[in-house]
Design a protein around this motif. Structure first.
Motif, short mmCIF file in Angstrom:
data_model
loop_
_atom_site.label_atom_id
_atom_site.label_comp_id
_atom_site.label_asym_id
_atom_site.label_seq_id
_atom_site.Cartn_x
_atom_site.Cartn_y
_atom_site.Cartn_z
N GLY A 249 -1.87 14.61 -5.06
CA GLY A 249 -3.03 15.48 -4.92
C GLY A 249 -3.79 15.65 -6.21
O GLY A 249 -3.49 15.02 -7.22
N GLU A 250 -4.80 16.51 -6.17
CA GLU A 250 -5.67 16.72 -7.31
C GLU A 250 -4.91 17.31 -8.50
O GLU A 250 -4.05 18.19 -8.31
N PRO A 251 -5.23 16.88 -9.70
CA PRO A 251 -4.55 17.42 -10.88
C PRO A 251 -4.73 18.93 -11.03
O PRO A 251 -3.81 19.63 -11.45
N ARG A 252 -5.89 19.44 -10.68
CA ARG A 252 -6.19 20.85 -10.88
C ARG A 252 -5.14 21.74 -10.20
O ARG A 252 -4.66 22.73 -10.78
N LEU A 291 -13.12 10.94 -14.76
CA LEU A 291 -14.13 11.72 -15.47
C LEU A 291 -14.53 12.95 -14.67
O LEU A 291 -14.68 14.06 -15.22
N ASN A 292 -14.71 12.79 -13.37
CA ASN A 292 -15.09 13.94 -12.54
C ASN A 292 -13.97 14.98 -12.49
O ASN A 292 -14.22 16.18 -12.54
N SER A 293 -12.73 14.50 -12.40
CA SER A 293 -11.62 15.46 -12.34
C SER A 293 -11.46 16.20 -13.67
O SER A 293 -11.14 17.39 -13.69
N LEU A 294 -11.72 15.51 -14.79
CA LEU A 294 -11.60 16.18 -16.09
C LEU A 294 -12.65 17.27 -16.25
O LEU A 294 -12.37 18.33 -16.84
N MET A 295 -13.85 17.03 -15.75
CA MET A 295 -14.86 18.09 -15.79
C MET A 295 -14.45 19.27 -14.93
O MET A 295 -14.70 20.43 -15.27
N ASP A 296 -13.78 18.98 -13.83
CA ASP A 296 -13.34 20.03 -12.93
C ASP A 296 -12.24 20.90 -13.54
O ASP A 296 -12.23 22.12 -13.38
N ALA A 322 -21.22 -0.07 -9.89
CA ALA A 322 -20.09 -0.16 -10.81
C ALA A 322 -20.05 -1.51 -11.51
O ALA A 322 -19.58 -1.61 -12.65
N ARG A 323 -20.54 -2.55 -10.84
CA ARG A 323 -20.56 -3.86 -11.49
C ARG A 323 -21.49 -3.87 -12.70
O ARG A 323 -21.37 -4.72 -13.57
N GLN A 324 -22.41 -2.92 -12.77
CA GLN A 324 -23.31 -2.79 -13.91
C GLN A 324 -22.90 -1.64 -14.83
O GLN A 324 -23.64 -1.28 -15.75
N GLY A 325 -21.72 -1.07 -14.57
CA GLY A 325 -21.24 0.02 -15.40
C GLY A 325 -21.80 1.39 -15.03
O GLY A 325 -21.65 2.35 -15.78
N SER A 326 -22.44 1.50 -13.86
CA SER A 326 -23.00 2.78 -13.41
C SER A 326 -22.02 3.49 -12.50
O SER A 326 -21.55 2.91 -11.51
N LEU A 327 -21.71 4.75 -12.82
CA LEU A 327 -20.72 5.51 -12.08
C LEU A 327 -21.36 6.76 -11.48
O LEU A 327 -22.34 7.29 -12.00
N SER A 328 -20.77 7.25 -10.40
CA SER A 328 -21.28 8.44 -9.72
C SER A 328 -20.64 9.69 -10.34
O SER A 328 -19.70 10.27 -9.79
N LEU A 329 -21.19 10.10 -11.46
CA LEU A 329 -20.63 11.24 -12.18
C LEU A 329 -21.22 12.56 -11.70
O LEU A 329 -22.42 12.65 -11.42
#
Length: 407
Positions: A249-252, A291-296, A322-329
């Motif tokens: 489950g989620e780290p939080r 990255l999203n979980s760390l912000m959370d 993602a192939r261009q390095g773009s992520l859904s942050l």
């Protein structure tokens, strides 16, 4: 003049031992070498006999086919060696010196180097700021998973060990100075880890374990390491870390069970762009998950250190962005919580001398923390395979049979 064996990437999932040319103080053409660097004279360089050279998780990204690395690229950016030849313009490094080599190549002359940003030197890679040995798009400097390697700008780049006999007694620790120990330490420093901190480290590979040991060295009160791999989590517990299994489950939620609150002061991403989801999504690649979980899970006003590798081109990604390095942050969340983010290559020189002193004076046992294992250069293909399968250890290659055996 002598021969030279090295480890080369030969296609998705495969490396092999190859005979390559003995290094020269002039850059030669070859797989991955930037054409603008061919013929570049390096009279400021030295040639090293590689005493120890390590397999890195960053190498695995290339070997898995997740970058544009060309076949035949000689790998290896974690180098410790003995100076056997000195260029005419080298003043202070001497033949016989035993040295650690920062993975990021730096000239010592440009604005960034003078400001301590040696990970983004402006003069060593014709295409962009920053360079490294044996790595895709990093200028084409030949890698050091080899018997011999050339190191440019030697007076600036290498860290000389003050006593050879003392250094050889701790060589498995000292070989971590070329990359993963400073990188893990940098992740913690930029995340604001200090005395009494609570810190969450995503990833229990060698960099994550090095970050965990670094957090302890910096005085953290609680160090929590999250991963999917039970063996790697056990390795983190072996030196006093708390752990969470993100497949559950989620780290939080698990952090709250450990701390009584669902947030930490600082967080470190030691996973990078091949991240997987949490809980039921743990078998699915989701590169923005960490990255999203760390912000959370990081408190408002906290900081995120991001030494995990992210790339501008990932041909193996599952979607076009993602192939261009773009992520859904979920960047709005980080903005709302006034988070600070630190990314990019670790500027190894900022830390490596102090970390060397911590090793030499028994303040840290980094080889034990990452479970360093020695194997001959000829067994590197096995090391790559076992590491890719999740082995909870750090493989140290021994090209000349000079290392204490720990296998």
């Amino acid at each position: 003049m002598t021969g030279n064996k090295a480890i080369a990437y030969v296609g998705k999932g495969a490396v092999e031992v190859r005979d390559i040319g003995y290094p020269s103080l002039t850059l030669q053409d070859g797989p991955g070498v930037n054409p603008a660097n061919v013929g570049r004279r390096c009279d400021h360089g030295v040639i090293l006999k590689c005493v120890a050279t390590n397999i890195c998780g960053s190498d695995q990204h290339m070997v898995r086919g997740r970058t544009t690395a060309p076949e035949g690229l000689v790998l290896g950016h974690e180098i410790t060696g003995e100076v056997v030849e000195v260029g005419r313009d080298v003043e202070f490094v001497k033949q016989g010196d035993l040295v650690s080599v920062p993975f990021n190549i730096a000239c010592g002359r440009c604005r960034n180097c003078k400001e301590g940003q040696t990970g983004i030197c402006l003069n060593v890679n014709p295409d962009r700021a920053g360079s490294a040995y044996g790595y895709v798009d990093m200028g084409g400097w030949v890698g050091g998973q080899a018997e011999y390697v050339m190191v440019p700008y030697a007076d600036w780049n290498v860290l000389r060990f003050p006593d050879r006999d003392q250094a050889m007694e701790k060589i498995l620790d000292l070989t971590m100075l070329s990359d993963i120990f400073p990188t893990g330490f940098h992740g913690c420093v930029t995340a604001g880890v200090g005395v009494g901190s609570t810190v969450y480290i995503a990833g229990a590979g060698p960099v994550g374990l090095a970050a965990a040991a670094s957090a302890q060295l910096l005085g953290a009160a609680v160090v929590i390491v999250g991963d999917l791999n039970a063996d790697r989590l056990a390795q983190a517990r072996s030196f006093g870390c708390e752990t969470i299994d993100i497949s559950q489950g989620e780290p939080r939620e698990q952090i709250e069970q450990l701390l009584g609150v669902a947030e930490v002061d600082s967080a470190v991403d030691a996973v990078g762009f091949e991240a997987r989801g949490h809980g039921g999504d743990a078998t699915t690649e989701k590169p923005a998950t960490v990255l999203n979980s760390l912000m959370d899970l990081t408190r408002a006003g906290g900081s995120l250190g991001i030494p995990g590798l992210y790339v501008t081109g990932d041909p193996g990604a599952e979607d076009a962005a993602a192939r261009q390095g773009s992520l859904s942050l979920n960047f709005g969340l980080g903005w709302a919580k006034s988070h600070s983010f630190a990314t990019g290559q670790c500027p190894v020189m900022r830390y490596h001398r102090r970390l060397m002193m911590a090793i030499l004076h028994d303040r840290v046992q980094i080889a034990k923390a990452v479970d360093a294992r020695t194997i001959p250069l000829t067994e590197a293909p096995r090391g790559y395979q076992e590491f890719d399968q999740g082995a909870a250890r750090k493989y140290v290659l021994d090209p000349h049979g000079l290392l204490p055996q720990r296998n």
